[in-house]
Design a protein around this motif. Structure first.
Motif, PDB file in Angstrom:
ATOM      1  N   TRP A  13       0.744  -0.985   0.081  1.00 17.08           N
ATOM      2  CA  TRP A  13      -0.128   0.019  -0.018  1.00 17.08           C
ATOM      3  C   TRP A  13       0.809   1.465   0.083  1.00 17.08           C
ATOM      4  CZ3 TRP A  13      -4.572  -0.527  -1.923  1.00 17.08           C
ATOM      5  CH2 TRP A  13      -5.408  -1.596  -1.720  1.00 17.08           C
ATOM      6  N   PRO A  14       2.108   1.333   0.517  1.00 18.67           N
ATOM      7  CA  PRO A  14       2.771   2.479   0.660  1.00 18.67           C
ATOM      8  C   PRO A  14       3.364   2.767  -0.939  1.00 18.67           C
ATOM      9  CG  PRO A  14       3.520   1.266   2.572  1.00 18.67           C
ATOM     10  CD  PRO A  14       2.624   0.423   1.708  1.00 18.67           C
ATOM     11  N   LEU A  15       3.484   1.854  -1.722  1.00 14.83           N
ATOM     12  CA  LEU A  15       3.743   1.898  -2.936  1.00 14.83           C
ATOM     13  C   LEU A  15       2.653   2.657  -3.833  1.00 14.83           C
ATOM     14  CD1 LEU A  15       6.290   1.427  -5.075  1.00 14.83           C
ATOM     15  CD2 LEU A  15       5.116  -0.771  -5.682  1.00 14.83           C
ATOM     16  N   VAL A  16       1.380   2.317  -3.636  1.00 10.14           N
ATOM     17  CA  VAL A  16       0.235   2.637  -4.355  1.00 10.14           C
ATOM     18  C   VAL A  16       0.203   4.406  -3.806  1.00 10.14           C
ATOM     19  CG1 VAL A  16      -2.203   2.510  -4.537  1.00 10.14           C
ATOM     20  CG2 VAL A  16      -0.791   0.591  -4.396  1.00 10.14           C
ATOM     21  N   LEU A  17       0.233   4.549  -2.633  1.00 11.73           N
ATOM     22  CA  LEU A  17       0.243   6.003  -2.114  1.00 11.73           C
ATOM     23  C   LEU A  17       1.201   6.535  -2.671  1.00 11.73           C
ATOM     24  CD1 LEU A  17      -1.181   7.831  -0.139  1.00 11.73           C
ATOM     25  CD2 LEU A  17       0.376   7.044   1.479  1.00 11.73           C
ATOM     26  N   ALA A  18       2.446   6.152  -2.886  1.00  8.85           N
ATOM     27  CA  ALA A  18       3.645   7.254  -3.502  1.00  8.85           C
ATOM     28  C   ALA A  18       3.213   7.225  -5.021  1.00  8.85           C
ATOM     29  CB  ALA A  18       4.697   6.123  -3.359  1.00  8.85           C
ATOM     30  N   PHE A  19       2.833   6.269  -5.637  1.00  5.69           N
ATOM     31  CA  PHE A  19       2.471   6.405  -6.900  1.00  5.69           C
ATOM     32  C   PHE A  19       1.304   7.361  -7.048  1.00  5.69           C
ATOM     33  CE2 PHE A  19      -0.149   5.316 -10.658  1.00  5.69           C
ATOM     34  CZ  PHE A  19       0.698   5.657 -11.779  1.00  5.69           C
ATOM     35  N   GLY A  20       0.286   7.635  -6.283  1.00  8.39           N
ATOM     36  CA  GLY A  20      -0.707   8.591  -6.409  1.00  8.39           C
ATOM     37  C   GLY A  20      -0.070   9.983  -6.148  1.00  8.39           C
ATOM     38  N   CYS A  21       0.778  10.110  -5.162  1.00  8.28           N
ATOM     39  CA  CYS A  21       1.596  11.337  -4.870  1.00  8.28           C
ATOM     40  C   CYS A  21       2.333  12.039  -6.074  1.00  8.28           C
ATOM     41  CB  CYS A  21       2.423  11.284  -3.598  1.00  8.28           C
ATOM     42  SG  CYS A  21       1.054  11.023  -2.301  1.00  8.28           S
ATOM     43  N   ALA A  22       3.113  10.783  -6.517  1.00 12.97           N
ATOM     44  CA  ALA A  22       3.881  11.124  -7.725  1.00 12.97           C
ATOM     45  C   ALA A  22       3.246  11.667  -8.919  1.00 12.97           C
ATOM     46  CB  ALA A  22       4.685   9.961  -7.937  1.00 12.97           C
ATOM     47  N   LEU A  23       1.858  11.050  -9.068  1.00 18.37           N
ATOM     48  CA  LEU A  23       1.105  11.463 -10.188  1.00 18.37           C
ATOM     49  C   LEU A  23       0.674  12.747 -10.056  1.00 18.37           C
ATOM     50  CD1 LEU A  23       0.254  10.264 -12.826  1.00 18.37           C
ATOM     51  CD2 LEU A  23      -1.694   9.226 -11.275  1.00 18.37           C
ATOM     52  N   ALA A  24       0.243  13.354  -8.631  1.00 15.09           N
ATOM     53  CA  ALA A  24      -0.033  14.644  -8.253  1.00 15.09           C
ATOM     54  C   ALA A  24       0.913  15.820  -8.579  1.00 15.09           C
ATOM     55  CB  ALA A  24      -0.435  14.691  -6.635  1.00 15.09           C
ATOM     56  N   PHE A  25       2.149  15.332  -8.377  1.00  8.42           N
ATOM     57  CA  PHE A  25       3.241  16.417  -8.920  1.00  8.42           C
ATOM     58  C   PHE A  25       3.192  16.244 -10.420  1.00  8.42           C
ATOM     59  CE2 PHE A  25       4.727  15.563  -4.291  1.00  8.42           C
ATOM     60  CZ  PHE A  25       5.033  17.079  -3.975  1.00  8.42           C
ATOM     61  N   VAL A  26       3.152  15.465 -10.831  1.00  5.92           N
ATOM     62  CA  VAL A  26       3.076  15.416 -12.431  1.00  5.92           C
ATOM     63  C   VAL A  26       1.949  16.273 -12.991  1.00  5.92           C
ATOM     64  CG1 VAL A  26       2.512  13.807 -14.670  1.00  5.92           C
ATOM     65  CG2 VAL A  26       4.141  12.928 -12.725  1.00  5.92           C
ATOM     66  N   ALA A  27       0.821  16.344 -12.155  1.00  3.75           N
ATOM     67  CA  ALA A  27      -0.364  16.868 -12.449  1.00  3.75           C
ATOM     68  C   ALA A  27      -0.052  18.462 -12.578  1.00  3.75           C
ATOM     69  CB  ALA A  27      -1.468  16.673 -11.505  1.00  3.75           C
ATOM     70  N   MET A  28       0.821  18.960 -11.536  1.00  2.00           N
ATOM     71  CA  MET A  28       1.407  20.512 -11.698  1.00  2.00           C
ATOM     72  C   MET A  28       2.131  20.859 -12.829  1.00  2.00           C
ATOM     73  SD  MET A  28       1.902  21.169  -7.539  1.00  2.00           S
ATOM     74  CE  MET A  28       2.471  19.580  -6.761  1.00  2.00           C
ATOM     75  N   ALA A  29       2.846  19.691 -13.378  1.00  2.00           N
ATOM     76  CA  ALA A  29       3.480  19.989 -14.558  1.00  2.00           C
ATOM     77  C   ALA A  29       2.867  20.075 -15.997  1.00  2.00           C
ATOM     78  CB  ALA A  29       4.887  19.247 -14.681  1.00  2.00           C
ATOM     79  N   VAL A  30       1.949  18.757 -16.041  1.00  2.00           N
ATOM     80  CA  VAL A  30       1.467  18.446 -17.150  1.00  2.00           C
ATOM     81  C   VAL A  30       0.063  19.167 -17.313  1.00  2.00           C
ATOM     82  CG1 VAL A  30       0.436  16.464 -18.488  1.00  2.00           C
ATOM     83  CG2 VAL A  30       2.565  16.342 -17.180  1.00  2.00           C
TER      84      VAL A  30
END
Length: 133
Positions: free
Chosen positions: A86-103
Motif C-alpha cells: 500500500w505505501p507503493l500505491v500511495l507514493a504512486f498517487g502522490c507522484a502522479l499529483a506532482f506530475v499533474a502540476m507540470a502536465v
C-alpha cells in the motif's frame, strides 16, 4: 516527549505572535505573508500537541530520565507491515499529483483517486476479524 513538545511549541507560539504583529502592521491586507506565517504557527503547534498527546498516552520514556538505561527500550517498538504494497500505491498517487502540476490539472483527478485508495488500503490493512468494518 515533553522535550519534543516544547521544541515545537516555542516556535509555534513565536510564529503566532509574529503573525499577529505582521497582520496589524500590514492592516491584514497582505494576502500571502500573514496566512503563511499563521500556517507555520499552526503546523508547529499541531506537532507540539501531537507529542503532548503521545506523552499522556505512553507516559515517561527512559530517554526522558537522566538515569534511564538503553536496555529499558528493548523489544517491539510498534506494529509495522513489512510486506505491505500500500505505501507503493500511495507514493504512486502522490507522484502522479506532482506530475499533474507540470502536465495539467486534469491529471489531479486520477492522482487523488489512486492516493486515496492507497491511503485507505494502508490504514485498514490490519482491519480483519473482530476489527473489520
Amino acid at each position: 516527549m515533553k522535550t519534543e513538545s516544547r521544541i515545537f511549541f516555542i516556535p509555534g507560539a513565536f510564529f503566532l505572535l509574529v503573525a499577529i504583529v505582521y497582520g496589524f502592521l500590514t492592516h491584514f491586507q497582505e494576502l500571502v505573508g500573514f496566512p503563511a506565517i499563521l500556517l507555520s504557527a499552526a503546523f508547529a503547534l499541531m506537532i507540539a500537541f501531537y507529542f503532548r498527546m503521545l506523552e499522556k498516552r505512553h507516559g515517561e520514556r527512559p530517554e526522558d530520565r537522566d538515569e534511564g538505561m538503553v536496555s529499558e527500550q528493548s523489544g517491539d517498538q510498534g506494529l509495522y507491515a513489512p510486506w505491505s504494497w500500500w505505501p507503493l500505491v500511495l507514493a504512486f498517487g502522490c507522484a502522479l499529483a506532482f506530475v499533474a502540476m507540470a502536465v495539467g490539472w486534469w491529471v489531479m483527478v486520477p492522482a487523488v483517486i489512486v492516493a486515496v485508495i492507497g491511503l485507505v488500503g494502508w490504514v485498514f490493512e490490519f482491519s480483519t476479524g473482530r476489527f473489520s468494518h
